[in-house]
Design an enzyme around this catalytic site. Structure first.
Site, PDB file in Angstrom:
ATOM      1  N   ARG A 261     -12.410  39.371  41.004  1.00  0.00           N
ATOM      2  CA  ARG A 261     -13.952  38.739  40.071  1.00  0.00           C
ATOM      3  C   ARG A 261     -15.212  39.833  40.242  1.00  0.00           C
ATOM      4  NH1 ARG A 261     -10.919  32.530  40.440  1.00  0.00           N
ATOM      5  NH2 ARG A 261      -8.661  33.181  40.465  1.00  0.00           N
ATOM      6  N   ARG A 276     -16.626  33.020  48.810  1.00  0.00           N
ATOM      7  CA  ARG A 276     -16.605  33.304  47.300  1.00  0.00           C
ATOM      8  C   ARG A 276     -16.684  34.884  47.371  1.00  0.00           C
ATOM      9  NH1 ARG A 276     -17.834  31.459  42.133  1.00  0.00           N
ATOM     10  NH2 ARG A 276     -18.308  29.179  43.438  1.00  0.00           N
ATOM     11  N   GLU A 348     -12.916  23.893  46.685  1.00  0.00           N
ATOM     12  CA  GLU A 348     -12.287  23.849  45.768  1.00  0.00           C
ATOM     13  C   GLU A 348     -10.640  24.945  46.627  1.00  0.00           C
ATOM     14  OE1 GLU A 348     -12.421  25.363  41.623  1.00  0.00           O
ATOM     15  OE2 GLU A 348     -10.613  26.184  41.773  1.00  0.00           O
ATOM     16  N   SER A 351      -6.448  25.739  41.991  1.00  0.00           N
ATOM     17  CA  SER A 351      -5.960  24.816  40.345  1.00  0.00           C
ATOM     18  C   SER A 351      -4.794  24.624  40.389  1.00  0.00           C
ATOM     19  CB  SER A 351      -7.560  25.145  40.072  1.00  0.00           C
ATOM     20  OG  SER A 351      -7.539  24.752  38.669  1.00  0.00           O
ATOM     21  N   ARG A 390      -9.785  31.136  51.513  1.00  0.00           N
ATOM     22  CA  ARG A 390     -10.564  29.978  51.353  1.00  0.00           C
ATOM     23  C   ARG A 390      -9.325  28.875  52.673  1.00  0.00           C
ATOM     24  NH1 ARG A 390     -12.694  27.900  46.115  1.00  0.00           N
ATOM     25  NH2 ARG A 390     -14.099  29.863  45.760  1.00  0.00           N
TER      26      ARG A 390
END
Length: 425
Positions: A261, A276, A348, A351, A390
RNA sequence: GGAGAGAUGGCCGAGUUGGCUGAAGGCGCUCGCCUGCUAAGCGAGUGUGCGGUUAAAGCUGCACCGAGGGUUCGAAUCCCUCUCUCUCCGCCA
Protein backbone atom coordinates in the site's frame (compact mmCIF):
# COMPACT_ATOMS: atom_id res chain seq x y z
CA UNK A 1 -21.17 -1.24 -8.94
CA UNK A 2 -24.88 -0.76 -8.49
CA UNK A 3 -27.31 -2.05 -11.08
CA UNK A 4 -28.21 0.67 -13.54
CA UNK A 5 -31.91 -0.15 -13.29
CA UNK A 6 -31.72 0.17 -9.55
CA UNK A 7 -30.09 3.58 -9.76
CA UNK A 8 -32.69 4.71 -12.29
CA UNK A 9 -35.55 3.64 -10.05
CA UNK A 10 -34.03 4.79 -6.76
CA UNK A 11 -32.40 8.06 -7.66
CA UNK A 12 -33.19 9.75 -4.37
CA UNK A 13 -31.97 6.88 -2.28
CA UNK A 14 -28.69 6.72 -4.18
CA UNK A 15 -28.33 10.50 -4.05
CA UNK A 16 -28.85 10.50 -0.27
CA UNK A 17 -26.32 7.77 0.19
CA UNK A 18 -23.79 9.67 -1.90
CA UNK A 19 -24.33 12.81 0.13
CA UNK A 20 -23.68 10.82 3.29
CA UNK A 21 -20.30 10.05 1.88
CA UNK A 22 -19.70 13.61 0.80
CA UNK A 23 -20.06 13.05 -2.92
CA UNK A 24 -23.18 14.87 -3.92
CA UNK A 25 -22.08 15.46 -7.51
CA UNK A 26 -21.36 11.86 -8.38
CA UNK A 27 -24.72 11.40 -10.08
CA UNK A 28 -24.45 14.52 -12.17
CA UNK A 29 -25.55 13.91 -15.73
CA UNK A 30 -26.74 10.41 -15.02
CA UNK A 31 -30.40 10.91 -15.82
CA UNK A 32 -29.81 12.78 -19.06
CA UNK A 33 -27.15 10.40 -20.20
CA UNK A 34 -29.26 7.38 -19.36
CA UNK A 35 -32.29 8.58 -21.29
CA UNK A 36 -30.14 9.59 -24.26
CA UNK A 37 -28.62 6.17 -24.25
CA UNK A 38 -31.98 4.47 -24.24
CA UNK A 39 -33.33 6.63 -27.03
CA UNK A 40 -30.32 5.87 -29.22
CA UNK A 41 -30.52 2.20 -28.36
CA UNK A 42 -34.14 2.02 -29.48
CA UNK A 43 -33.31 3.74 -32.75
CA UNK A 44 -30.23 1.72 -33.54
CA UNK A 45 -31.92 -1.58 -32.75
CA UNK A 46 -34.72 -0.72 -35.11
CA UNK A 47 -32.23 -0.02 -37.89
CA UNK A 48 -30.34 -3.20 -37.19
CA UNK A 49 -33.54 -5.17 -37.41
CA UNK A 50 -34.19 -3.56 -40.78
CA UNK A 51 -30.71 -4.46 -41.92
CA UNK A 52 -30.98 -8.03 -40.73
CA UNK A 53 -34.20 -8.72 -42.58
CA UNK A 54 -32.86 -7.02 -45.71
CA UNK A 55 -29.81 -9.27 -45.57
CA UNK A 56 -32.03 -12.29 -45.68
CA UNK A 57 -33.87 -10.90 -48.67
CA UNK A 58 -30.62 -10.11 -50.46
CA UNK A 59 -29.45 -13.66 -49.98
CA UNK A 60 -32.72 -14.95 -51.33
CA UNK A 61 -32.72 -12.64 -54.36
CA UNK A 62 -29.21 -13.79 -55.17
CA UNK A 63 -30.20 -17.41 -54.85
CA UNK A 64 -33.01 -16.76 -57.31
CA UNK A 65 -30.43 -15.43 -59.73
CA UNK A 66 -31.68 -11.86 -59.67
CA UNK A 67 -29.86 -8.64 -58.93
CA UNK A 68 -30.35 -7.06 -55.48
CA UNK A 69 -28.39 -3.90 -56.32
CA UNK A 70 -31.19 -1.53 -55.28
CA UNK A 71 -31.63 -3.10 -51.91
CA UNK A 72 -27.88 -3.15 -51.34
CA UNK A 73 -27.65 0.53 -52.13
CA UNK A 74 -30.45 1.22 -49.71
CA UNK A 75 -28.81 -0.82 -46.97
CA UNK A 76 -25.53 0.92 -47.51
CA UNK A 77 -27.15 4.12 -46.25
CA UNK A 78 -28.75 2.31 -43.34
CA UNK A 79 -25.42 0.81 -42.34
CA UNK A 80 -23.84 4.21 -42.39
CA UNK A 81 -26.51 5.49 -40.00
CA UNK A 82 -26.01 2.50 -37.73
CA UNK A 83 -22.32 3.15 -37.59
CA UNK A 84 -22.85 6.74 -36.48
CA UNK A 85 -25.46 5.85 -33.89
CA UNK A 86 -23.27 3.06 -32.52
CA UNK A 87 -20.55 5.59 -32.00
CA UNK A 88 -22.88 7.91 -30.08
CA UNK A 89 -24.16 4.98 -28.07
CA UNK A 90 -20.65 3.95 -27.08
CA UNK A 91 -19.95 7.49 -25.93
CA UNK A 92 -23.04 7.59 -23.69
CA UNK A 93 -22.20 4.17 -22.32
CA UNK A 94 -18.70 5.19 -21.43
CA UNK A 95 -20.02 8.17 -19.51
CA UNK A 96 -22.68 6.12 -17.80
CA UNK A 97 -20.22 3.47 -16.85
CA UNK A 98 -17.78 5.89 -15.32
CA UNK A 99 -20.60 7.41 -13.25
CA UNK A 100 -21.67 3.96 -12.09
CA UNK A 101 -18.12 2.88 -11.31
CA UNK A 102 -17.72 5.87 -9.04
CA UNK A 103 -20.81 5.19 -6.94
CA UNK A 104 -20.04 3.42 -3.66
CA UNK A 105 -22.08 0.52 -2.36
CA UNK A 106 -25.23 1.17 -0.37
CA UNK A 107 -25.00 0.37 3.34
CA UNK A 108 -27.11 -2.50 4.65
CA UNK A 109 -30.19 -1.33 6.57
CA UNK A 110 -28.69 -2.63 9.82
CA UNK A 111 -25.67 -0.32 9.56
CA UNK A 112 -25.74 2.55 12.06
CA UNK A 113 -25.96 5.98 10.45
CA UNK A 114 -23.04 8.24 11.23
CA UNK A 115 -20.54 10.70 9.84
CA UNK A 116 -17.18 9.21 10.70
CA UNK A 117 -15.37 6.79 12.97
CA UNK A 118 -16.62 8.66 16.03
CA UNK A 119 -20.04 7.19 15.30
CA UNK A 120 -18.93 3.56 15.04
CA UNK A 121 -20.51 1.15 17.48
CA UNK A 122 -18.59 -1.04 19.89
CA UNK A 123 -20.26 -4.43 19.59
CA UNK A 124 -18.26 -6.26 22.20
CA UNK A 125 -15.06 -6.28 24.16
CA UNK A 126 -13.25 -9.55 24.76
CA UNK A 127 -10.46 -10.43 27.18
CA UNK A 128 -8.87 -8.63 30.10
CA UNK A 129 -6.51 -5.76 29.50
CA UNK A 130 -3.00 -6.73 30.57
CA UNK A 131 -1.54 -5.15 33.68
CA UNK A 132 2.07 -4.07 33.84
CA UNK A 133 4.14 -3.23 36.90
CA UNK A 134 6.39 -1.20 34.67
CA UNK A 135 6.00 1.21 31.80
CA UNK A 136 5.23 -0.97 28.75
CA UNK A 137 7.39 -0.22 25.75
CA UNK A 138 6.37 0.25 22.16
CA UNK A 139 6.98 -2.82 20.00
CA UNK A 140 9.73 -1.14 18.01
CA UNK A 141 11.67 -0.60 21.20
CA UNK A 142 11.12 -4.17 22.25
CA UNK A 143 11.95 -5.56 18.84
CA UNK A 144 15.07 -3.49 18.34
CA UNK A 145 16.39 -4.32 21.81
CA UNK A 146 15.83 -8.02 21.17
CA UNK A 147 17.50 -7.73 17.79
CA UNK A 148 14.48 -9.15 15.98
CA UNK A 149 13.34 -5.94 14.24
CA UNK A 150 15.54 -3.47 12.40
CA UNK A 151 13.89 -0.42 10.89
CA UNK A 152 17.09 1.48 10.23
CA UNK A 153 18.49 -1.15 7.94
CA UNK A 154 15.13 -1.57 6.24
CA UNK A 155 15.15 2.15 5.50
CA UNK A 156 18.61 1.74 4.01
CA UNK A 157 17.51 -1.18 1.86
CA UNK A 158 14.35 0.47 0.64
CA UNK A 159 13.04 3.46 2.56
CA UNK A 160 10.58 4.52 5.20
CA UNK A 161 7.72 2.23 6.16
CA UNK A 162 9.60 -0.99 5.61
CA UNK A 163 10.79 -3.50 8.17
CA UNK A 164 13.56 -6.03 8.43
CA UNK A 165 12.77 -8.99 10.67
CA UNK A 166 15.64 -11.06 12.02
CA UNK A 167 16.00 -14.37 13.81
CA UNK A 168 13.07 -15.15 16.06
CA UNK A 169 11.30 -12.07 14.75
CA UNK A 170 11.21 -13.50 11.25
CA UNK A 171 10.37 -16.83 12.78
CA UNK A 172 7.48 -15.34 14.74
CA UNK A 173 5.99 -13.85 11.59
CA UNK A 174 6.26 -17.17 9.78
CA UNK A 175 4.83 -19.06 12.75
CA UNK A 176 1.84 -16.74 12.86
CA UNK A 177 1.16 -17.23 9.17
CA UNK A 178 1.20 -21.00 9.57
CA UNK A 179 -0.84 -20.83 12.74
CA UNK A 180 -3.53 -18.72 11.10
CA UNK A 181 -3.66 -20.76 7.91
CA UNK A 182 -3.86 -24.02 9.84
CA UNK A 183 -6.81 -22.86 11.89
CA UNK A 184 -8.72 -21.48 8.93
CA UNK A 185 -8.12 -24.52 6.76
CA UNK A 186 -8.31 -27.34 9.30
CA UNK A 187 -10.95 -25.99 11.63
CA UNK A 188 -13.03 -23.55 9.62
CA UNK A 189 -13.12 -25.24 6.24
CA UNK A 190 -11.35 -22.68 4.07
CA UNK A 191 -9.37 -23.77 1.03
CA UNK A 192 -5.83 -22.48 1.06
CA UNK A 193 -4.78 -20.67 -2.09
CA UNK A 194 -1.60 -18.89 -3.10
CA UNK A 195 -2.54 -16.27 -5.69
CA UNK A 196 -0.49 -13.87 -7.81
CA UNK A 197 0.71 -10.81 -5.91
CA UNK A 198 0.07 -8.54 -8.87
CA UNK A 199 -3.30 -8.07 -10.52
CA UNK A 200 -4.35 -6.58 -13.82
CA UNK A 201 -6.62 -3.60 -14.28
CA UNK A 202 -9.83 -5.58 -14.72
CA UNK A 203 -9.36 -7.55 -11.51
CA UNK A 204 -8.32 -4.49 -9.56
CA UNK A 205 -11.39 -2.67 -10.81
CA UNK A 206 -13.68 -5.56 -9.98
CA UNK A 207 -13.02 -5.43 -6.26
CA UNK A 208 -13.31 -1.63 -6.20
CA UNK A 209 -9.71 -0.40 -5.78
CA UNK A 210 -9.91 1.08 -9.27
CA UNK A 211 -10.76 3.43 -10.78
CA UNK A 212 -11.12 5.70 -7.76
CA UNK A 213 -8.24 4.70 -5.51
CA UNK A 214 -5.34 4.30 -7.87
CA UNK A 215 -3.14 6.57 -5.73
CA UNK A 216 -3.29 4.03 -2.90
CA UNK A 217 -1.70 1.35 -5.05
CA UNK A 218 1.76 0.57 -6.32
CA UNK A 219 1.66 0.22 -10.08
CA UNK A 220 4.31 -1.50 -12.15
CA UNK A 221 5.94 0.80 -14.61
CA UNK A 222 5.34 -0.22 -18.19
CA UNK A 223 2.71 -2.75 -17.19
CA UNK A 224 -0.98 -2.54 -16.47
CA UNK A 225 -0.31 -4.53 -13.31
CA UNK A 226 -0.71 -3.47 -9.70
CA UNK A 227 0.87 -4.85 -6.54
CA UNK A 228 -2.00 -6.20 -4.47
CA UNK A 229 -3.05 -4.07 -1.49
CA UNK A 230 -4.82 -7.15 -0.10
CA UNK A 231 -5.39 -10.76 -1.13
CA UNK A 232 -9.03 -9.81 -1.53
CA UNK A 233 -8.20 -8.65 -5.05
CA UNK A 234 -6.68 -11.81 -6.55
CA UNK A 235 -8.80 -14.22 -4.51
CA UNK A 236 -12.15 -12.59 -5.26
CA UNK A 237 -11.20 -12.62 -8.92
CA UNK A 238 -10.65 -16.38 -8.89
CA UNK A 239 -14.25 -16.65 -10.08
CA UNK A 240 -14.33 -13.60 -12.31
CA UNK A 241 -16.65 -14.23 -15.29
CA UNK A 242 -17.82 -17.55 -13.93
CA UNK A 243 -21.22 -19.05 -13.26
CA UNK A 244 -21.10 -21.25 -10.19
CA UNK A 245 -23.59 -23.90 -9.15
CA UNK A 246 -25.68 -23.19 -6.09
CA UNK A 247 -24.48 -26.47 -4.55
CA UNK A 248 -20.91 -25.17 -4.67
CA UNK A 249 -21.79 -22.26 -2.40
CA UNK A 250 -20.55 -21.05 -0.11
CA UNK A 251 -16.96 -21.23 -1.34
CA UNK A 252 -14.39 -20.38 1.29
CA UNK A 253 -10.82 -19.40 0.50
CA UNK A 254 -7.91 -18.33 2.64
CA UNK A 255 -4.63 -16.96 1.41
CA UNK A 256 -1.46 -15.65 2.92
CA UNK A 257 0.03 -12.87 0.82
CA UNK A 258 2.13 -9.80 1.27
CA UNK A 259 0.11 -6.60 0.81
CA UNK A 260 1.45 -3.41 -0.72
CA UNK A 261 0.00 0.00 0.00
CA UNK A 262 1.27 3.42 -0.91
CA UNK A 263 -0.26 4.94 2.23
CA UNK A 264 -0.76 8.14 0.29
CA UNK A 265 -2.18 10.77 2.57
CA UNK A 266 -1.05 9.12 5.78
CA UNK A 267 2.05 11.21 6.24
CA UNK A 268 2.85 11.60 9.88
CA UNK A 269 0.57 8.75 10.99
CA UNK A 270 2.15 5.75 12.68
CA UNK A 271 5.53 6.68 11.35
CA UNK A 272 7.33 4.30 13.68
CA UNK A 273 7.05 0.59 13.95
CA UNK A 274 5.09 -2.10 12.18
CA UNK A 275 1.61 -0.60 12.32
CA UNK A 276 1.65 1.13 8.96
CA UNK A 277 3.99 -0.34 6.37
CA UNK A 278 4.21 -0.23 2.62
CA UNK A 279 4.51 -4.02 2.70
CA UNK A 280 2.95 -6.33 5.24
CA UNK A 281 1.73 -9.89 5.46
CA UNK A 282 -1.88 -10.81 5.87
CA UNK A 283 -3.91 -13.98 5.99
CA UNK A 284 -7.14 -13.21 4.21
CA UNK A 285 -10.50 -14.96 4.24
CA UNK A 286 -12.78 -14.71 1.20
CA UNK A 287 -16.26 -16.11 0.75
CA UNK A 288 -18.64 -16.49 -2.16
CA UNK A 289 -22.20 -17.05 -0.97
CA UNK A 290 -25.85 -16.95 -1.96
CA UNK A 291 -27.58 -13.62 -1.26
CA UNK A 292 -29.80 -15.08 1.44
CA UNK A 293 -26.90 -16.50 3.44
CA UNK A 294 -24.34 -13.74 3.18
CA UNK A 295 -25.12 -12.03 6.46
CA UNK A 296 -24.95 -15.30 8.38
CA UNK A 297 -21.65 -15.93 6.65
CA UNK A 298 -20.42 -12.51 7.69
CA UNK A 299 -21.03 -13.38 11.33
CA UNK A 300 -19.13 -16.65 10.87
CA UNK A 301 -16.31 -14.87 9.09
CA UNK A 302 -16.00 -12.46 11.98
CA UNK A 303 -15.88 -15.27 14.48
CA UNK A 304 -13.30 -17.13 12.35
CA UNK A 305 -11.07 -14.08 12.62
CA UNK A 306 -11.77 -13.68 16.34
CA UNK A 307 -10.66 -17.25 16.94
CA UNK A 308 -7.09 -16.28 16.15
CA UNK A 309 -7.03 -13.54 18.76
CA UNK A 310 -8.65 -15.75 21.35
CA UNK A 311 -6.10 -18.52 20.84
CA UNK A 312 -3.32 -16.00 21.19
CA UNK A 313 -4.83 -14.64 24.43
CA UNK A 314 -5.05 -11.15 23.01
CA UNK A 315 -7.69 -8.67 24.14
CA UNK A 316 -9.79 -7.06 21.49
CA UNK A 317 -13.00 -5.30 20.68
CA UNK A 318 -15.32 -5.64 17.75
CA UNK A 319 -16.80 -2.53 16.27
CA UNK A 320 -19.40 -2.00 13.62
CA UNK A 321 -18.61 0.73 11.15
CA UNK A 322 -21.20 3.43 10.67
CA UNK A 323 -22.37 4.54 7.23
CA UNK A 324 -19.82 7.36 7.07
CA UNK A 325 -16.86 5.10 7.79
CA UNK A 326 -17.71 2.25 5.42
CA UNK A 327 -15.29 1.44 2.64
CA UNK A 328 -16.27 2.11 -0.95
CA UNK A 329 -17.37 -1.43 -1.83
CA UNK A 330 -18.75 -2.60 1.51
CA UNK A 331 -22.40 -2.87 2.56
CA UNK A 332 -21.50 -3.72 6.13
CA UNK A 333 -18.20 -3.98 7.97
CA UNK A 334 -16.99 -5.15 11.34
CA UNK A 335 -13.54 -4.15 12.44
CA UNK A 336 -11.64 -6.09 15.06
CA UNK A 337 -9.29 -3.97 17.12
CA UNK A 338 -6.59 -5.48 19.29
CA UNK A 339 -5.29 -3.91 22.46
CA UNK A 340 -1.92 -2.24 21.98
CA UNK A 341 -0.41 -1.46 25.41
CA UNK A 342 2.34 0.79 24.08
CA UNK A 343 -0.32 3.15 22.77
CA UNK A 344 -2.98 2.37 25.39
CA UNK A 345 -5.37 1.99 22.48
CA UNK A 346 -7.24 -0.57 20.44
CA UNK A 347 -5.88 -0.76 16.90
CA UNK A 348 -7.48 -2.33 13.86
CA UNK A 349 -6.19 -5.81 13.14
CA UNK A 350 -8.99 -7.15 10.97
CA UNK A 351 -11.79 -5.83 8.86
CA UNK A 352 -14.63 -8.15 7.88
CA UNK A 353 -17.06 -7.02 5.22
CA UNK A 354 -20.02 -8.11 3.20
CA UNK A 355 -19.94 -6.58 -0.26
CA UNK A 356 -23.23 -8.16 -1.26
CA UNK A 357 -23.35 -8.16 -5.08
CA UNK A 358 -21.29 -4.98 -5.54
CA UNK A 359 -18.05 -6.74 -6.44
CA UNK A 360 -19.82 -9.67 -8.06
CA UNK A 361 -21.49 -7.33 -10.54
CA UNK A 362 -18.18 -5.71 -11.43
CA UNK A 363 -16.44 -9.06 -11.70
CA UNK A 364 -19.43 -10.87 -13.22
CA UNK A 365 -19.52 -13.69 -10.68
CA UNK A 366 -22.86 -15.45 -10.83
CA UNK A 367 -24.51 -18.65 -9.78
CA UNK A 368 -27.33 -20.82 -10.97
CA UNK A 369 -29.98 -22.16 -8.64
CA UNK A 370 -30.85 -25.81 -8.89
CA UNK A 371 -33.88 -26.27 -11.13
CA UNK A 372 -34.24 -22.56 -11.83
CA UNK A 373 -33.71 -20.67 -15.02
CA UNK A 374 -31.30 -17.80 -15.24
CA UNK A 375 -28.47 -16.66 -13.05
CA UNK A 376 -28.03 -14.45 -10.03
CA UNK A 377 -25.04 -12.58 -8.72
CA UNK A 378 -23.26 -14.15 -5.77
CA UNK A 379 -22.41 -12.18 -2.67
CA UNK A 380 -18.75 -11.74 -1.82
CA UNK A 381 -17.27 -11.26 1.62
CA UNK A 382 -13.82 -10.97 2.99
CA UNK A 383 -11.93 -10.32 6.16
CA UNK A 384 -8.48 -10.44 7.56
CA UNK A 385 -7.70 -13.46 9.61
CA UNK A 386 -5.44 -11.59 10.55
CA UNK A 387 -3.02 -8.84 9.61
CA UNK A 388 0.24 -10.54 10.57
CA UNK A 389 2.47 -7.55 11.23
CA UNK A 390 -0.03 -6.03 13.60
CA UNK A 391 -0.37 -9.37 15.34
CA UNK A 392 3.37 -9.27 15.96
CA UNK A 393 2.89 -5.79 17.40
CA UNK A 394 0.20 -7.09 19.74
CA UNK A 395 2.26 -10.08 20.87
CA UNK A 396 5.40 -8.07 21.52
CA UNK A 397 3.58 -5.38 23.44
CA UNK A 398 1.07 -7.47 25.37
CA UNK A 399 3.46 -10.20 26.41
CA UNK A 400 6.55 -8.11 27.10
CA UNK A 401 8.29 -8.68 30.42
CA UNK A 402 10.10 -6.24 32.63
CA UNK A 403 13.46 -7.74 31.61
CA UNK A 404 12.76 -6.97 27.95
CA UNK A 405 11.88 -10.50 26.93
CA UNK A 406 8.61 -11.52 25.31
CA UNK A 407 6.61 -14.61 26.16
CA UNK A 408 5.23 -16.55 23.19
CA UNK A 409 1.55 -17.44 23.54
CA UNK A 410 1.18 -21.14 24.20
CA UNK A 411 -0.89 -21.87 21.11
CA UNK A 412 1.91 -20.54 18.95
CA UNK A 413 4.76 -22.51 20.48
CA UNK A 414 4.25 -25.63 18.35
CA UNK A 415 4.87 -23.39 15.35
CA UNK A 416 8.07 -22.02 16.92
CA UNK A 417 9.84 -25.29 17.71
CA UNK A 418 8.61 -24.93 21.27
CA UNK A 419 10.24 -21.57 21.91
CA UNK A 420 8.53 -20.12 24.99
CA UNK A 421 10.19 -16.78 25.21
CA UNK A 422 12.17 -14.41 23.05
CA UNK A 423 15.01 -12.89 25.01
CA UNK A 424 18.15 -10.93 24.29
CA UNK A 425 21.03 -13.00 23.05
C1' G B 1 14.22 -14.66 -27.44
C1' G B 2 13.19 -18.10 -32.22
C1' A B 3 9.44 -21.50 -34.86
C1' G B 4 4.56 -23.34 -35.05
C1' A B 5 -0.77 -24.52 -33.41
C1' G B 6 -4.99 -22.82 -31.17
C1' A B 7 -9.14 -19.79 -28.34
C1' U B 8 -16.84 -21.55 -30.22
C1' G B 9 -22.59 -22.44 -25.24
C1' G B 10 -22.08 -25.19 -17.88
C1' C B 11 -18.29 -28.78 -20.15
C1' C B 12 -16.42 -31.50 -24.60
C1' G B 13 -16.62 -30.60 -29.66
C1' A B 14 -18.47 -29.55 -35.27
C1' G B 15 -18.70 -25.45 -38.40
C1' U B 16 -13.63 -20.93 -41.72
C1' U B 17 -15.02 -21.21 -50.86
C1' G B 18 -19.01 -14.89 -45.91
C1' G B 19 -25.87 -15.13 -46.38
C1' C B 20 -32.56 -19.24 -42.36
C1' U B 21 -25.95 -21.36 -37.52
C1' G B 22 -27.48 -18.69 -31.39
C1' A B 23 -24.75 -22.01 -33.59
C1' A B 24 -24.73 -29.78 -35.44
C1' G B 25 -23.34 -33.83 -32.19
C1' G B 26 -22.07 -35.50 -27.30
C1' C B 27 -21.79 -34.87 -21.94
C1' G B 28 -24.03 -32.61 -17.92
C1' C B 29 -28.50 -30.61 -15.92
C1' U B 30 -34.21 -30.13 -15.43
C1' C B 31 -39.09 -32.26 -16.06
C1' G B 32 -42.01 -36.54 -17.48
C1' C B 33 -42.30 -41.94 -18.58
C1' C B 34 -40.41 -46.66 -17.48
C1' U B 35 -38.05 -49.84 -13.68
C1' G B 36 -38.42 -54.06 -6.49
C1' C B 37 -33.85 -50.26 -5.51
C1' U B 38 -29.62 -48.57 -8.25
C1' A B 39 -27.79 -48.53 -13.13
C1' A B 40 -29.47 -48.46 -18.00
C1' G B 41 -33.50 -46.88 -21.36
C1' C B 42 -37.41 -43.56 -23.72
C1' G B 43 -39.58 -38.52 -24.56
C1' A B 44 -39.36 -33.21 -23.93
C1' G B 45 -36.63 -29.06 -22.39
C1' U B 46 -32.00 -26.57 -21.27
C1' G B 47 -26.82 -19.96 -22.95
C1' U B 48 -25.87 -14.85 -21.36
C1' G B 49 -26.60 -9.56 -21.49
C1' C B 50 -29.52 -5.27 -22.83
C1' G B 51 -34.41 -3.52 -24.57
C1' G B 52 -39.96 -3.88 -25.89
C1' U B 53 -44.63 -6.06 -24.39
C1' U B 54 -47.40 -8.66 -20.42
C1' A B 55 -50.68 -9.13 -14.03
C1' A B 56 -47.68 -13.32 -14.93
C1' A B 57 -46.32 -17.47 -17.81
C1' G B 58 -45.05 -16.05 -22.34
C1' C B 59 -44.08 -13.53 -26.83
C1' U B 60 -40.65 -10.36 -29.23
C1' G B 61 -36.08 -7.01 -30.92
C1' C B 62 -30.78 -6.31 -30.63
C1' A B 63 -26.01 -8.00 -29.24
C1' C B 64 -22.50 -11.83 -27.98
C1' C B 65 -18.29 -17.81 -31.23
C1' G B 66 -10.77 -14.74 -26.61
C1' A B 67 -10.58 -8.72 -26.75
C1' G B 68 -10.54 -4.42 -29.85
C1' G B 69 -10.62 -2.36 -34.73
C1' G B 70 -11.35 -2.94 -40.25
C1' U B 71 -13.49 -4.82 -45.11
C1' U B 72 -18.75 -5.84 -46.70
C1' C B 73 -25.59 -4.68 -47.99
C1' G B 74 -24.27 -8.88 -44.64
C1' A B 75 -18.63 -11.78 -40.62
C1' A B 76 -17.93 -17.42 -35.87
C1' U B 77 -16.11 -17.52 -41.02
C1' C B 78 -11.80 -12.51 -44.65
C1' C B 79 -7.89 -8.56 -42.90
C1' C B 80 -5.13 -5.87 -38.81
C1' U B 81 -3.68 -5.19 -33.59
C1' C B 82 -3.63 -7.15 -28.76
C1' U B 83 -4.33 -10.93 -24.82
C1' C B 84 -4.15 -15.81 -23.32
C1' U B 85 -3.24 -21.25 -23.98
C1' C B 86 -0.42 -25.32 -26.06
C1' U B 87 4.05 -27.74 -28.72
C1' C B 88 9.30 -27.57 -30.14
C1' C B 89 14.13 -24.91 -29.60
C1' G B 90 17.08 -21.44 -26.62
C1' C B 91 17.78 -19.15 -21.79
C1' C B 92 16.76 -19.32 -16.64
C1' A B 93 15.05 -19.50 -10.41
Amino acid sequence: MLEIKFVRQNLELVQDSLENRGQKNALKGFVECDSRRRAILLEVEKLKHQRNSASERIAKIKRDGKDPADLIAEMKAVSEKIKNLDGELAQEERTLRSVLMGIPNLPHTSVPVGDDEEDNLIIKTVGELPHFDFEPLAHWEIGERLGILDFERAAKITGARFALYLGLGARLERALINFMLDIQTKEHGYLEVLPPFMTNRASTTATGQLPKFEEDLFKLEGWDYYLIPTAEVPVTNIHQDEILDEVDLPRLYTAHTPCFRSEAGSYGKDTRGLIRQHQFNKVELVKFTTPESSYDELEKLLSNAETILQRLDLSYQVIELCTGDLGFSAAKTYDIEVWVPGQQKYREISSCSNFEDFQARRASIRFRRKGKKGTELVHTLNGSGLAVGRTVVAILENFQQEDGSVIIPEALRPFMDGVEKIKSA
